[in-house]
Design a protein around this motif. Sequence first.
Motif, PDB file in Angstrom:
ATOM      1  N   GLU A 154       0.838  -1.187   0.000  1.00  0.00           N
ATOM      2  CA  GLU A 154       0.000   0.000   0.000  1.00  0.00           C
ATOM      3  C   GLU A 154       0.881   1.248   0.000  1.00  0.00           C
ATOM      4  OE1 GLU A 154      -3.298   0.166  -0.306  1.00  0.00           O
ATOM      5  OE2 GLU A 154      -3.235  -2.013  -0.565  1.00  0.00           O
ATOM      6  N   PRO A 155       0.490   2.288  -0.731  1.00  0.00           N
ATOM      7  CA  PRO A 155       1.274   3.522  -0.740  1.00  0.00           C
ATOM      8  C   PRO A 155       1.162   4.252   0.600  1.00  0.00           C
ATOM      9  CG  PRO A 155      -0.766   3.856  -1.947  1.00  0.00           C
ATOM     10  CD  PRO A 155      -0.713   2.399  -1.589  1.00  0.00           C
ATOM     11  N   ASP A 156       2.150   5.102   0.883  1.00  0.00           N
ATOM     12  CA  ASP A 156       2.083   5.926   2.091  1.00  0.00           C
ATOM     13  C   ASP A 156       0.916   6.900   2.012  1.00  0.00           C
ATOM     14  OD1 ASP A 156       4.350   4.693   3.082  1.00  0.00           O
ATOM     15  OD2 ASP A 156       5.711   6.138   2.145  1.00  0.00           O
ATOM     16  N   SER A 157       0.623   7.388   0.808  1.00  0.00           N
ATOM     17  CA  SER A 157      -0.536   8.248   0.581  1.00  0.00           C
ATOM     18  C   SER A 157      -1.002   8.056  -0.857  1.00  0.00           C
ATOM     19  CB  SER A 157      -0.190   9.720   0.837  1.00  0.00           C
ATOM     20  OG  SER A 157       0.820  10.173  -0.064  1.00  0.00           O
ATOM     21  N   GLY A 158      -2.249   8.442  -1.120  1.00  0.00           N
ATOM     22  CA  GLY A 158      -2.801   8.247  -2.452  1.00  0.00           C
ATOM     23  C   GLY A 158      -3.491   6.902  -2.590  1.00  0.00           C
ATOM     24  N   ASN A 159      -3.969   6.626  -3.791  1.00  0.00           N
ATOM     25  CA  ASN A 159      -4.738   5.402  -4.034  1.00  0.00           C
ATOM     26  C   ASN A 159      -4.377   4.787  -5.378  1.00  0.00           C
ATOM     27  OD1 ASN A 159      -6.832   5.529  -1.720  1.00  0.00           O
ATOM     28  ND2 ASN A 159      -7.015   7.553  -2.673  1.00  0.00           N
ATOM     29  N   VAL A 160      -4.527   3.472  -5.460  1.00  0.00           N
ATOM     30  CA  VAL A 160      -4.463   2.752  -6.729  1.00  0.00           C
ATOM     31  C   VAL A 160      -5.858   2.215  -6.993  1.00  0.00           C
ATOM     32  CG1 VAL A 160      -3.443   0.859  -8.023  1.00  0.00           C
ATOM     33  CG2 VAL A 160      -2.037   2.143  -6.391  1.00  0.00           C
ATOM     34  N   ILE A 161      -6.466   2.704  -8.058  1.00  0.00           N
ATOM     35  CA  ILE A 161      -7.887   2.437  -8.306  1.00  0.00           C
ATOM     36  C   ILE A 161      -8.049   1.738  -9.649  1.00  0.00           C
ATOM     37  CG2 ILE A 161     -10.169   3.477  -8.566  1.00  0.00           C
ATOM     38  CD1 ILE A 161      -9.069   5.910  -7.021  1.00  0.00           C
ATOM     39  N   TRP A 162      -8.866   0.677  -9.666  1.00  0.00           N
ATOM     40  CA  TRP A 162      -9.178  -0.011 -10.907  1.00  0.00           C
ATOM     41  C   TRP A 162     -10.684  -0.068 -11.092  1.00  0.00           C
ATOM     42  CZ3 TRP A 162      -5.362  -0.195 -13.995  1.00  0.00           C
ATOM     43  CH2 TRP A 162      -4.067  -0.375 -13.515  1.00  0.00           C
ATOM     44  N   ARG A 163     -11.085   0.002 -12.338  1.00  0.00           N
ATOM     45  CA  ARG A 163     -12.504  -0.098 -12.657  1.00  0.00           C
ATOM     46  C   ARG A 163     -13.040  -1.448 -12.202  1.00  0.00           C
ATOM     47  NH1 ARG A 163     -13.684   0.470 -18.814  1.00  0.00           N
ATOM     48  NH2 ARG A 163     -13.479  -1.797 -18.722  1.00  0.00           N
ATOM     49  N   SER A 164     -14.259  -1.460 -11.748  1.00  0.00           N
ATOM     50  CA  SER A 164     -14.868  -2.696 -11.250  1.00  0.00           C
ATOM     51  C   SER A 164     -14.852  -3.786 -12.324  1.00  0.00           C
ATOM     52  CB  SER A 164     -16.309  -2.412 -10.822  1.00  0.00           C
ATOM     53  OG  SER A 164     -16.941  -3.595 -10.403  1.00  0.00           O
ATOM     54  N   GLY A 165     -14.448  -4.972 -11.916  1.00  0.00           N
ATOM     55  CA  GLY A 165     -14.457  -6.125 -12.816  1.00  0.00           C
ATOM     56  C   GLY A 165     -13.147  -6.381 -13.524  1.00  0.00           C
ATOM     57  N   ILE A 166     -12.144  -5.488 -13.399  1.00  0.00           N
ATOM     58  CA  ILE A 166     -10.850  -5.693 -14.051  1.00  0.00           C
ATOM     59  C   ILE A 166     -10.088  -6.804 -13.351  1.00  0.00           C
ATOM     60  CG2 ILE A 166      -8.602  -4.647 -14.569  1.00  0.00           C
ATOM     61  CD1 ILE A 166     -10.829  -3.598 -16.302  1.00  0.00           C
ATOM     62  N   GLN A 167      -9.662  -7.804 -14.106  1.00  0.00           N
ATOM     63  CA  GLN A 167      -8.886  -8.918 -13.572  1.00  0.00           C
ATOM     64  C   GLN A 167      -7.392  -8.642 -13.790  1.00  0.00           C
ATOM     65  OE1 GLN A 167     -10.314 -11.616 -11.933  1.00  0.00           O
ATOM     66  NE2 GLN A 167     -12.182 -10.390 -12.141  1.00  0.00           N
ATOM     67  N   VAL A 168      -6.635  -8.603 -12.704  1.00  0.00           N
ATOM     68  CA  VAL A 168      -5.222  -8.237 -12.762  1.00  0.00           C
ATOM     69  C   VAL A 168      -4.362  -9.448 -12.409  1.00  0.00           C
ATOM     70  CG1 VAL A 168      -3.426  -6.708 -11.877  1.00  0.00           C
ATOM     71  CG2 VAL A 168      -5.773  -5.866 -12.113  1.00  0.00           C
ATOM     72  N   GLY A 169      -3.463  -9.819 -13.331  1.00  0.00           N
ATOM     73  CA  GLY A 169      -2.505 -10.889 -13.089  1.00  0.00           C
ATOM     74  C   GLY A 169      -1.129 -10.310 -12.814  1.00  0.00           C
ATOM     75  N   TYR A 170      -0.373 -10.962 -11.918  1.00  0.00           N
ATOM     76  CA  TYR A 170       0.897 -10.387 -11.462  1.00  0.00           C
ATOM     77  C   TYR A 170       1.966 -11.465 -11.335  1.00  0.00           C
ATOM     78  CZ  TYR A 170       4.273  -8.526  -8.061  1.00  0.00           C
ATOM     79  OH  TYR A 170       5.413  -8.157  -7.409  1.00  0.00           O
ATOM     80  N   MET A 171       3.182 -11.122 -11.790  1.00  0.00           N
ATOM     81  CA  MET A 171       4.341 -11.963 -11.523  1.00  0.00           C
ATOM     82  C   MET A 171       5.493 -11.064 -11.094  1.00  0.00           C
ATOM     83  SD  MET A 171       6.525 -14.645 -13.889  1.00  0.00           S
ATOM     84  CE  MET A 171       7.629 -13.408 -14.574  1.00  0.00           C
ATOM     85  N   GLY A 172       5.933 -11.210  -9.865  1.00  0.00           N
ATOM     86  CA  GLY A 172       7.015 -10.398  -9.342  1.00  0.00           C
ATOM     87  C   GLY A 172       8.367 -11.077  -9.531  1.00  0.00           C
ATOM     88  N   GLN A 173       9.392 -10.491  -8.911  1.00  0.00           N
ATOM     89  CA  GLN A 173      10.734 -11.071  -9.015  1.00  0.00           C
ATOM     90  C   GLN A 173      10.868 -12.311  -8.153  1.00  0.00           C
ATOM     91  OE1 GLN A 173      14.082  -8.455  -8.775  1.00  0.00           O
ATOM     92  NE2 GLN A 173      13.114  -6.850  -9.981  1.00  0.00           N
ATOM     93  N   THR A 174      10.027 -12.440  -7.146  1.00  0.00           N
ATOM     94  CA  THR A 174       9.983 -13.665  -6.337  1.00  0.00           C
ATOM     95  C   THR A 174       8.578 -14.247  -6.444  1.00  0.00           C
ATOM     96  OG1 THR A 174       9.405 -12.396  -4.346  1.00  0.00           O
ATOM     97  CG2 THR A 174      11.742 -12.835  -4.744  1.00  0.00           C
ATOM     98  N   ASP A 175       8.477 -15.557  -6.479  1.00  0.00           N
ATOM     99  CA  ASP A 175       7.170 -16.195  -6.648  1.00  0.00           C
ATOM    100  C   ASP A 175       6.559 -16.543  -5.296  1.00  0.00           C
ATOM    101  OD1 ASP A 175       7.691 -19.099  -5.836  1.00  0.00           O
ATOM    102  OD2 ASP A 175       9.262 -18.797  -7.335  1.00  0.00           O
ATOM    103  N   SER A 176       5.291 -16.905  -5.348  1.00  0.00           N
ATOM    104  CA  SER A 176       4.580 -17.329  -4.136  1.00  0.00           C
ATOM    105  C   SER A 176       4.166 -18.789  -4.237  1.00  0.00           C
ATOM    106  CB  SER A 176       3.340 -16.436  -3.922  1.00  0.00           C
ATOM    107  OG  SER A 176       2.490 -16.471  -5.044  1.00  0.00           O
ATOM    108  N   LEU A 177       4.884 -19.541  -5.061  1.00  0.00           N
ATOM    109  CA  LEU A 177       4.577 -20.959  -5.217  1.00  0.00           C
ATOM    110  C   LEU A 177       4.975 -21.730  -3.964  1.00  0.00           C
ATOM    111  CD1 LEU A 177       5.869 -21.514  -8.878  1.00  0.00           C
ATOM    112  CD2 LEU A 177       3.563 -20.851  -8.123  1.00  0.00           C
TER     113      LEU A 177
END
Length: 361
Positions: A154-177
């Motif tokens: 989460e940011p220290d301030s501000g917001n990250v907003i997505w339109r309702s229903g948007i499906q977001v896929g993510y792959m970082g530098q480390t996995d969660s497998l």
Amino acid sequence: DKVEYPELMGVCLDTCHVHDGGYEIVENLDEVLDTFDQIVGLEKLKALHLNDSKNPLGAHKDRHEQIGKGFIGLDTFRSVVTNSRINTLPMILETPHSELSGWGGCEQISMEWPGKKVLTNQTIGVNEGDRIGVVGKNGDGKSTLLDLIAHRIEPDSGNVIWRSGIQVGYMGQTDSLSDTQTVCNAVVGDTPEYEWASDARIRKIIDELIGDLDWNGLVGELSGGQRRRCDLARLLVGTWDLMLIDEPTNHLDLHAIQWLANHLKNRWPEGSGALIMVTHDRWFLDEVCDHMWEVHDGVIYPFDGGYSAYIQTRVERDRQAAVAEERRQNTLRKELNWLAHGAKARTSKPKFRIDAAMELL
């Protein structure tokens, strides 16, 4: 002929003062006019002058629009001249920041790690059809930006907003497998075999990325590179509206990199889906992306075009910055010389002249 620029007289606060329906011209007006000419990139300053004092920019709006997507007007000039910060020229010539629109994005977000400001009040949007590459120096916040967009942090301030229903896929530098998962379960989850095996798209992803792995082997037994490919396959198998990928080409051979570039270019129909990725692979950025975000000193600078277009724009920006800095140094030398060798008949120097010189230091 200086009288021909009454609108400029009203904004060049370090140069003249408007009072009682008139104005007062001071000695360094020519330098300020030259600076304004440099900032907006126009050969003749008279192109900005209008007789209509109620709308001093209206009739020449088309000339301003030729400068770039941003609208450079007298308010911008006021901030540059009043603060004597000519070295902000690259900021003015940049493509302006995207507003929060379309699918959503970051709204006035700030993020700080101990001892380092990563992002400061940044607003930038993502639209359907965007293919965005994120570049910048190591440690400038590229991966942090992706984590923020994915709501991993989460940011220290501000917001990250997505339109309702948007499906977001993510792959970082480390996995969660999980080490106890099988490769099959890590990639397709609990989807029945008859479903994924009958999907040509999924079979192709598996064959290209992890065809050499034991389908029933444990993730914990894989090497770092194999585990990375397994996580990438997991992401690509999913059906996402927006994909966020951090260093997708790591641990891939040349054939797999070329296949992945083609897959990402054709994954969605033109104008649909969206992709934001961080990678140091310049060829990959040029091949896949049509927009670039540069993260630097807490600011996100958006650019149109792929990596090559971004480099050309950045080279021009650096050149403009060098010219602006040289001009600032020249102006500083003149001001300091004036302060040291002003007319002996004067008992004091004009305060605005002294303040302007201090700002240039």
